[in-house]
Design an enzyme around this catalytic site. Structure first.
Site, PDB file in Angstrom:
ATOM      1  N   CYS A   9       0.874  -1.181   0.000  1.00 25.68           N
ATOM      2  CA  CYS A   9       0.000   0.000   0.000  1.00 25.68           C
ATOM      3  C   CYS A   9       0.909   1.229   0.000  1.00 25.68           C
ATOM      4  CB  CYS A   9      -0.978  -0.016   1.179  1.00 25.68           C
ATOM      5  SG  CYS A   9      -0.250   0.214   2.813  1.00 25.68           S
ATOM      6  N   ARG A  15      -3.214  -0.745   5.376  1.00 22.54           N
ATOM      7  CA  ARG A  15      -3.750  -1.809   4.526  1.00 22.54           C
ATOM      8  C   ARG A  15      -2.816  -2.987   4.327  1.00 22.54           C
ATOM      9  NH1 ARG A  15      -5.148   1.782  -0.474  1.00 22.54           N
ATOM     10  NH2 ARG A  15      -3.244   2.771   0.278  1.00 22.54           N
ATOM     11  N   ASP A 128      -7.899   3.582   1.453  1.00 16.17           N
ATOM     12  CA  ASP A 128      -7.002   3.943   2.547  1.00 16.17           C
ATOM     13  C   ASP A 128      -7.828   4.510   3.700  1.00 16.17           C
ATOM     14  OD1 ASP A 128      -5.015   4.865   4.229  1.00 16.17           O
ATOM     15  OD2 ASP A 128      -3.829   5.739   2.604  1.00 16.17           O
TER      16      ASP A 128
END
Length: 159
Positions: A9, A15, A128
């Site tokens: 990520c 994440r 996100d």
């Protein structure tokens, strides 16, 4: 030799460490620990050396996931060679990874996490949660649980 999976990520604090923890749990549940190894990284190195975001760790812990990884930046010089599959969380991550690929073989290793969803197929990225509220962290975990199950099924189907 186990298949090496790398989850990526932006900063490697929400994440991708969650994807690593969820995938490790899915692998353990299936009894496939000898088939796969997991790691995570970020496109940027801003959080390098840090633990996962405390909010993400708290939400993950409520589902019995332990986010133990330490943030690191993706290193194209070695990561493309070390990992069999590099899984990005969103379109920008995918684009950033593709721009760092050195060859067609590197490009073939890059996939998107949500491509493995079976329940949450209306999401085309893992959003996100960093600047959002509590619901964002829960959504990330929901998507990752779905996608990790699908990813393991896909990988086992190819072995």
């Amino acid at each position: 030799m186990p298949k090496a999976l790398l989850f990526v990520c932006l900063g490697n604090i929400c994440r991708s460490p969650s994807a690593e923890a969820v995938m490790n749990a899915v692998i353990r549940k299936a009894g496939d620990e000898n088939k796969f190894s997991c790691d995570s990284a970020g496109i940027i190195g801003h959080h390098e050396g840090e633990r996962a975001d405390s909010r993400m760790r708290a939400h993950a812990a409520r589902r019995s996931y332990d986010l133990t990884s330490i943030s690191r930046q993706f290193k194209y010089q070695t990561d493309f060679d070390k990992f069999d599959l590099i899984i990005g969380m969103d379109d920008q991550n995918i684009s950033d990874l593709q721009s760092q690929a050195r060859s067609k073989a590197d490009l073939k290793k890059i996939v998107k996490m949500t491509d493995y969803c079976s329940k949450f197929t209306h999401y085309n990225t893992v959003p996100d949660p960093y600047y959002g509220g509590e619901a964002g962290f829960e959504l990330v975990l929901d998507l990752l649980e779905d996608a990790c199950e699908g990813l393991l099924n896909d990988l086992n189907g190819k072995l």
